[in-house]
Design an enzyme around this catalytic site. Sequence first.
Site, mmCIF file in Angstrom:
data_model
loop_
_atom_site.group_PDB
_atom_site.id
_atom_site.type_symbol
_atom_site.label_atom_id
_atom_site.label_comp_id
_atom_site.label_asym_id
_atom_site.label_seq_id
_atom_site.Cartn_x
_atom_site.Cartn_y
_atom_site.Cartn_z
ATOM 1 N N HIS A 25 45.418 32.325 37.368
ATOM 2 C CA HIS A 25 45.427 30.931 36.913
ATOM 3 C C HIS A 25 46.367 30.716 35.721
ATOM 4 C CE1 HIS A 25 42.211 32.248 33.988
ATOM 5 N NE2 HIS A 25 42.846 31.380 33.225
ATOM 6 N N ASP B 281 41.583 36.234 40.952
ATOM 7 C CA ASP B 281 42.216 35.721 39.733
ATOM 8 C C ASP B 281 43.050 36.799 39.040
ATOM 9 O OD1 ASP B 281 42.897 33.741 37.940
ATOM 10 O OD2 ASP B 281 41.202 34.098 36.618
ATOM 11 N N SER C 204 42.974 34.234 28.252
ATOM 12 C CA SER C 204 42.966 34.547 29.686
ATOM 13 C C SER C 204 44.076 35.521 30.036
ATOM 14 C CB SER C 204 43.138 33.272 30.506
ATOM 15 O OG SER C 204 42.008 32.451 30.407
#
Length: 480
Positions: free
Chosen positions: A119, A149, A222
């Site tokens: 992402h 992911d 992230s």
Amino acid sequence: MSVFLARVCSGPLRRVLALVHTALLLAVVQAAAAAELPDFTALVAGQGAAVVNISTTQQVRERGSGFPGLGEGERMFDFFRRFVPPHPRLPEPESEPDDESLGSGFIISADGYILTNAHVIDGADEILVRLADKRELPARVVGADERSDVALIKIEARGLPQVVLGDPGALKVGEWVVAIGSPFGFDHSVTAGIVSAKGRSLPDENFVPFIQTDVAINPGNSGGPLFNLRGEVVGINSQIYSRTGGFMGVSFAIPIDVAMDVQAQLRDEGRVRRGRIGVAIQEVSRELAEGFGLARAEGALVSTVEPDGPAARAGVEQGDVIVRFAGRSVANSTDLPRVVAASRPGERVELAVIRGGAERHLAVVVGEWAEEAPPVRMSARKDERAGGVGLVLAEPTAAQRRERRLEYGLVVERAQGVAALAGIRAGDVVLATVRGGKHQPLHKLADFERAQAELKDGRSITVLVLRGEIESYLSLKTGE
């Protein structure tokens, strides 16, 4: 010695000695406490150089609407278009400014391969990697897997520092872990906490057994690494649980062994291949365990078997409870998709099922999983109300039998009380009851009435319910 001096000395001196004694005790306690707390400085110094900052740009190509700040897709655009003339002096831009996003990543090989989240780089036109030595290099996407992911990107460089990989399986709940990343764009920020749970399942994330921690993770973290105290990467920080968008004490990391398997497939094949066996499953509740004659509420209950699918060819039947797959225990229904997906298509594996109270061993040739919309499943909710199960049933008409291709079953005309709370609704078909793992098809109303009459108050009746083309088991508790 201090006690003796306190007895023979005068009052003022006694007070001074008492203060000295207290200070010494406090110093000892603080030294002991410091010895118990971990020191992260060596870890950060040794591994921090392999952590990178990732920024991306996406060109938003949308013609201007003639109304400042209002795009053509917005709800109020039609109102302004019809009743307010466009501003005559404002040009209509061909595109919006580039949208920049920030994330983290870490180098896994000295020649420039970097792991991050899918992402983070999703939809990016350009990716820029900033190293610990302040160099900024463009990166290309080797591959990305939305389902896990995980993304693998590459920069052109040599002799780069790289992380050391650890074993997530050796992690223990309560163990210290450290995250390094770029929250809000602040490079190489270090946060620490403990592992609060392992093997955590998240909604619509059936293939990743997440590591749950209380390490502070915020936007920009992230894709960054999660380290154990030995300086080994054990996970990729991926998600947080938040009602505000900021950290609230619960964060989730992808185990590094899962990520490395994904990146290896992305590098070698350009995509990720996952196994499938062609069954729909549901959790075994305590009430369902009773209906299927199980000693414990464990395993994955097979509610539907795909016709001519891998499981059907192996002999798996509706109502089987899968308790082992490829030598790995299936304690909960969420365990099965992970171990099946980790199997290679075409691989022949053994699975163990409980059928009619006895364990059986079957061999299945794993198929290949493909992206598709997940089927809608009914879920049972606990009922606290007294009374019957609340089903008003009718035998299907000839037209209903033809239209829905029913060989047996009773149509739900109304669901109330326990049945309604369990999720049953008008139009569903109750196909069978289950006792001791054995199905009893319902041909007439008397069949269900007899099964219900045999139950004592406070016991559960397990039913197989058809909605559309989906079959699910539900447990209905009779009144107490």
